[in-house]
Design an enzyme around this catalytic site. Sequence first.
Site, PDB file in Angstrom:
ATOM      1  N   THR A 125      49.187   0.808 -12.962  1.00 42.74           N
ATOM      2  CA  THR A 125      49.211   1.965 -12.076  1.00 42.74           C
ATOM      3  C   THR A 125      47.796   2.409 -11.709  1.00 42.74           C
ATOM      4  O   THR A 125      46.860   2.196 -12.492  1.00 42.74           O
ATOM      5  CB  THR A 125      49.945   3.136 -12.775  1.00 42.74           C
ATOM      6  OG1 THR A 125      49.705   4.335 -12.066  1.00 42.74           O
ATOM      7  CG2 THR A 125      49.461   3.339 -14.208  1.00 42.74           C
ATOM      8  N   GLU A 127      46.882   5.282 -11.896  1.00 45.19           N
ATOM      9  CA  GLU A 127      46.533   6.409 -12.780  1.00 45.19           C
ATOM     10  C   GLU A 127      45.553   6.004 -13.867  1.00 45.19           C
ATOM     11  O   GLU A 127      44.939   6.870 -14.497  1.00 45.19           O
ATOM     12  CB  GLU A 127      47.795   7.020 -13.400  1.00 45.19           C
ATOM     13  CG  GLU A 127      48.683   7.642 -12.357  1.00 45.19           C
ATOM     14  CD  GLU A 127      49.692   8.652 -12.899  1.00 45.19           C
ATOM     15  OE1 GLU A 127      49.520   9.138 -14.025  1.00 45.19           O
ATOM     16  OE2 GLU A 127      50.636   8.940 -12.164  1.00 45.19           O
ATOM     17  N   LYS A 157      49.098   3.232 -20.366  1.00 41.76           N
ATOM     18  CA  LYS A 157      49.084   2.141 -19.381  1.00 41.76           C
ATOM     19  C   LYS A 157      47.718   1.443 -19.372  1.00 41.76           C
ATOM     20  O   LYS A 157      47.635   0.221 -19.254  1.00 41.76           O
ATOM     21  CB  LYS A 157      49.415   2.669 -17.970  1.00 41.76           C
ATOM     22  CG  LYS A 157      50.841   3.164 -17.786  1.00 41.76           C
ATOM     23  CD  LYS A 157      51.899   2.074 -17.889  1.00 41.76           C
ATOM     24  CE  LYS A 157      51.900   1.104 -16.728  1.00 41.76           C
ATOM     25  NZ  LYS A 157      53.039   0.137 -16.828  1.00 41.76           N
TER      26      LYS A 157
HETATM   27  P1  NAD Z   1      61.390   3.842 -14.357  1.00 36.86           P
HETATM   28  O1  NAD Z   1      61.135   4.888 -15.391  1.00 36.86           O
HETATM   29  O2  NAD Z   1      62.239   4.160 -13.184  1.00 36.86           O
HETATM   30  O3  NAD Z   1      62.038   2.559 -15.060  1.00 36.86           O
HETATM   31  C1  NAD Z   1      61.595   2.062 -16.281  1.00 36.86           C
HETATM   32  C2  NAD Z   1      62.612   1.020 -16.761  1.00 36.86           C
HETATM   33  O4  NAD Z   1      62.111   0.471 -17.987  1.00 36.86           O
HETATM   34  C3  NAD Z   1      63.998   1.599 -17.073  1.00 36.86           C
HETATM   35  O5  NAD Z   1      65.000   0.750 -16.571  1.00 36.86           O
HETATM   36  C4  NAD Z   1      64.045   1.636 -18.593  1.00 36.86           C
HETATM   37  O6  NAD Z   1      65.357   1.501 -19.115  1.00 36.86           O
HETATM   38  C5  NAD Z   1      63.165   0.454 -18.937  1.00 36.86           C
HETATM   39  N1  NAD Z   1      62.577   0.564 -20.270  1.00 36.86           N
HETATM   40  C6  NAD Z   1      61.952   1.643 -20.810  1.00 36.86           C
HETATM   41  N2  NAD Z   1      61.561   1.373 -22.074  1.00 36.86           N
HETATM   42  C7  NAD Z   1      61.928   0.089 -22.319  1.00 36.86           C
HETATM   43  C8  NAD Z   1      61.773  -0.762 -23.427  1.00 36.86           C
HETATM   44  N3  NAD Z   1      61.188  -0.355 -24.565  1.00 36.86           N
HETATM   45  N4  NAD Z   1      62.244  -2.028 -23.340  1.00 36.86           N
HETATM   46  C9  NAD Z   1      62.860  -2.467 -22.203  1.00 36.86           C
HETATM   47  N5  NAD Z   1      63.048  -1.678 -21.132  1.00 36.86           N
HETATM   48  C10 NAD Z   1      62.582  -0.430 -21.181  1.00 36.86           C
HETATM   49  O7  NAD Z   1      59.946   3.348 -13.932  1.00 36.86           O
HETATM   50  P2  NAD Z   1      59.395   2.886 -12.490  1.00 36.86           P
HETATM   51  O8  NAD Z   1      58.984   4.086 -11.719  1.00 36.86           O
HETATM   52  O9  NAD Z   1      60.336   1.906 -11.901  1.00 36.86           O
HETATM   53  O10 NAD Z   1      58.065   2.134 -12.923  1.00 36.86           O
HETATM   54  C11 NAD Z   1      58.106   0.770 -13.312  1.00 36.86           C
HETATM   55  C12 NAD Z   1      56.701   0.324 -13.688  1.00 36.86           C
HETATM   56  O11 NAD Z   1      55.817   0.508 -12.595  1.00 36.86           O
HETATM   57  C13 NAD Z   1      56.101   1.117 -14.845  1.00 36.86           C
HETATM   58  O12 NAD Z   1      55.410   0.218 -15.671  1.00 36.86           O
HETATM   59  C14 NAD Z   1      55.144   2.091 -14.183  1.00 36.86           C
HETATM   60  O13 NAD Z   1      54.076   2.390 -15.055  1.00 36.86           O
HETATM   61  C15 NAD Z   1      54.692   1.287 -12.979  1.00 36.86           C
HETATM   62  N6  NAD Z   1      54.305   2.055 -11.786  1.00 36.86           N
HETATM   63  C16 NAD Z   1      55.138   3.005 -11.269  1.00 36.86           C
HETATM   64  C17 NAD Z   1      54.783   3.659 -10.083  1.00 36.86           C
HETATM   65  C18 NAD Z   1      55.695   4.693  -9.467  1.00 36.86           C
HETATM   66  O14 NAD Z   1      55.304   5.341  -8.486  1.00 36.86           O
HETATM   67  N7  NAD Z   1      56.913   4.892  -9.937  1.00 36.86           N
HETATM   68  C19 NAD Z   1      53.587   3.339  -9.443  1.00 36.86           C
HETATM   69  C20 NAD Z   1      52.745   2.370 -10.017  1.00 36.86           C
HETATM   70  C21 NAD Z   1      53.132   1.725 -11.171  1.00 36.86           C
HETATM   71  O1  DAU Z   2      50.308   6.822  -9.104  1.00 39.44           O
HETATM   72  C1  DAU Z   2      51.288   6.051  -9.711  1.00 39.44           C
HETATM   73  C2  DAU Z   2      52.133   6.901 -10.618  1.00 39.44           C
HETATM   74  O2  DAU Z   2      52.925   7.733  -9.791  1.00 39.44           O
HETATM   75  C3  DAU Z   2      52.995   6.090 -11.571  1.00 39.44           C
HETATM   76  O3  DAU Z   2      52.162   5.394 -12.452  1.00 39.44           O
HETATM   77  C4  DAU Z   2      53.952   6.995 -12.356  1.00 39.44           C
HETATM   78  O4  DAU Z   2      54.830   6.212 -13.136  1.00 39.44           O
HETATM   79  C5  DAU Z   2      54.746   7.814 -11.375  1.00 39.44           C
HETATM   80  O5  DAU Z   2      55.594   8.708 -12.068  1.00 39.44           O
HETATM   81  C6  DAU Z   2      53.817   8.596 -10.446  1.00 39.44           C
HETATM   82  O6  DAU Z   2      53.096   9.622 -11.167  1.00 39.44           O
HETATM   83  P1  DAU Z   2      52.868  11.089 -10.546  1.00 39.44           P
HETATM   84  O7  DAU Z   2      52.610  12.014 -11.656  1.00 39.44           O
HETATM   85  O8  DAU Z   2      51.901  11.057  -9.426  1.00 39.44           O
HETATM   86  O9  DAU Z   2      54.348  11.308  -9.902  1.00 39.44           O
HETATM   87  P2  DAU Z   2      55.340  12.542  -9.898  1.00 39.44           P
HETATM   88  O10 DAU Z   2      56.434  12.194  -8.948  1.00 39.44           O
HETATM   89  O11 DAU Z   2      55.714  12.983 -11.261  1.00 39.44           O
HETATM   90  O12 DAU Z   2      54.462  13.695  -9.245  1.00 39.44           O
HETATM   91  C7  DAU Z   2      53.878  13.532  -7.949  1.00 39.44           C
HETATM   92  C8  DAU Z   2      53.086  14.799  -7.648  1.00 39.44           C
HETATM   93  O13 DAU Z   2      54.019  15.885  -7.461  1.00 39.44           O
HETATM   94  C9  DAU Z   2      52.161  15.240  -8.766  1.00 39.44           C
HETATM   95  O14 DAU Z   2      50.983  15.774  -8.200  1.00 39.44           O
HETATM   96  C10 DAU Z   2      52.951  16.328  -9.489  1.00 39.44           C
HETATM   97  C11 DAU Z   2      53.767  16.946  -8.377  1.00 39.44           C
HETATM   98  N1  DAU Z   2      55.099  17.491  -8.768  1.00 39.44           N
HETATM   99  C12 DAU Z   2      55.942  16.673  -9.452  1.00 39.44           C
HETATM  100  C13 DAU Z   2      57.187  17.119  -9.849  1.00 39.44           C
HETATM  101  C14 DAU Z   2      58.116  16.223 -10.629  1.00 39.44           C
HETATM  102  C15 DAU Z   2      55.478  18.756  -8.395  1.00 39.44           C
HETATM  103  O15 DAU Z   2      54.712  19.500  -7.732  1.00 39.44           O
HETATM  104  N2  DAU Z   2      56.718  19.217  -8.777  1.00 39.44           N
HETATM  105  C16 DAU Z   2      57.580  18.464  -9.499  1.00 39.44           C
HETATM  106  O16 DAU Z   2      58.689  18.954  -9.847  1.00 39.44           O
END
Ligand code: NAD
Ligand code: DAU
Length: 339
Positions: A125, A127, A157
């Site tokens: 990520t 982050e 991470k």
């Molecule tokens: P998510 O929370 O929606 O899904 C995570 C999945 O991992 C779930 O299906 C959960 O059951 C599984 N999981 C959790 N712990 C586990 C374990 N111990 N063993 C096997 N499976 C397990 O997450 P996401 O938003 O789809 O993110 C996926 C990946 O991408 C993460 O590694 C996150 O750090 C990375 N990422 C997310 C974002 C974002 O915006 N969501 C952006 C950049 C990177």
């Molecule tokens: O940048 C990549 C990351 O983006 C991933 O690595 C993470 O897994 C993913 O969860 C996401 O992290 P953020 O913290 O940026 O996402 P989130 O959706 O939790 O929040 C986005 C922004 O919105 C952040 O500035 C916090 C704000 N927020 C979030 C929530 C849930 C609010 O203002 N209100 C809320 O209720």
Amino acid sequence: MNIVVTGGAGFIGANFVYFLLKNRPSDKVICFDALTYAGNLETLATAQFMPNFKFIRGDISDRAAVDELFTTMRPDVVVNFAAESHVDRSIDDPELFLRTNIIGTSVLLDACKKYGIKRFHQVSTDEVYGDLPLDKPELFFTETTNLHTSSPYSASKASADLLVQAYGRTYGIPATISRCSNNYGPYHFPEKLIPLMIINALNDKKLPVYGEGKNVRDWLYVEDHCRAIDMIIRHGRDGEVYNVGGHNERANIDVVEMILHILGKPESLIEFVTDRKGHDLRYAIDPSKIEHELGWKPKVKFEDGIKRTIDWYVEHEDWWKKIISGEYQQYYEKMYGNR
Ligand code: NAD
Ligand code: DAU
């Protein structure tokens, strides 16, 4: 190729499973997922009918289960999405993040070392780079930006990234890392900003914006992220890190107002609430490396992607209503009840 997708029952992992099933029909896709609160078998319901898809329930930090996965499935490629992914939950309870995100990654890497692998890909990520100031729009994260984490989530991470690089150098594991900005799209768990705001707006509930809503995130449609990972596992160079992002920076308040506007809901639903602890100010990815080296470019503009995403939530009430009627209620009360 046999491709193991860990965390494939979550948001991005499931979108990646569908991306492969659609675009790479000669690959066998094995989803390995522990089905935590964030994993959802209903998300994979369509995939379960495909002959080249298999689901295995298992935890990446469980060595015996991972050994069995490798001996029975003989993966050519492992793409590791499995993680605890929500920053707010990591602030509330860091330990699980260390077990899954760090130990889990090391267990997978040990299996790659023991059984061999053509490519291990770590889904990381942006982050891990910490944050950028709001008043210096000329600054971006590049692959050489120092790691400088803010939350237990991002620290876990970053630790995993360091392990991946260490196993590459020490044991010669062929590994790549992608660091992507915020994703949005279908199957996004409603603890995260965009799905939470869409669902609250649809239910005429308050929309809790942290602080003043000025924090900036760099949004990418999930399919563009999936395509980037697919390119990296096939054409990326071993040992390399690739930043993924589409130069789409938006303040949270602007995203929330856009959602309300598209849904025809009033801005009076917005409620400013206590800020997140240690809240990162701005994320902004410089994606030049993946663009120049692999020819990746995002295809979906935010204006289109957000409409597509809102339509998806409107059309898939069944999917999210089940989620928000379960343990999510207690989560919501704990996080937002007295905020
Ligand atoms: P998510 O929370 O929606 O899904 C995570 C999945 O991992 C779930 O299906 C959960 O059951 C599984 N999981 C959790 N712990 C586990 C374990 N111990 N063993 C096997 N499976 C397990 O997450 P996401 O938003 O789809 O993110 C996926 C990946 O991408 C993460 O590694 C996150 O750090 C990375 N990422 C997310 C974002 C974002 O915006 N969501 C952006 C950049 C990177
Ligand atoms: O940048 C990549 C990351 O983006 C991933 O690595 C993470 O897994 C993913 O969860 C996401 O992290 P953020 O913290 O940026 O996402 P989130 O959706 O939790 O929040 C986005 C922004 O919105 C952040 O500035 C916090 C704000 N927020 C979030 C929530 C849930 C609010 O203002 N209100 C809320 O209720």
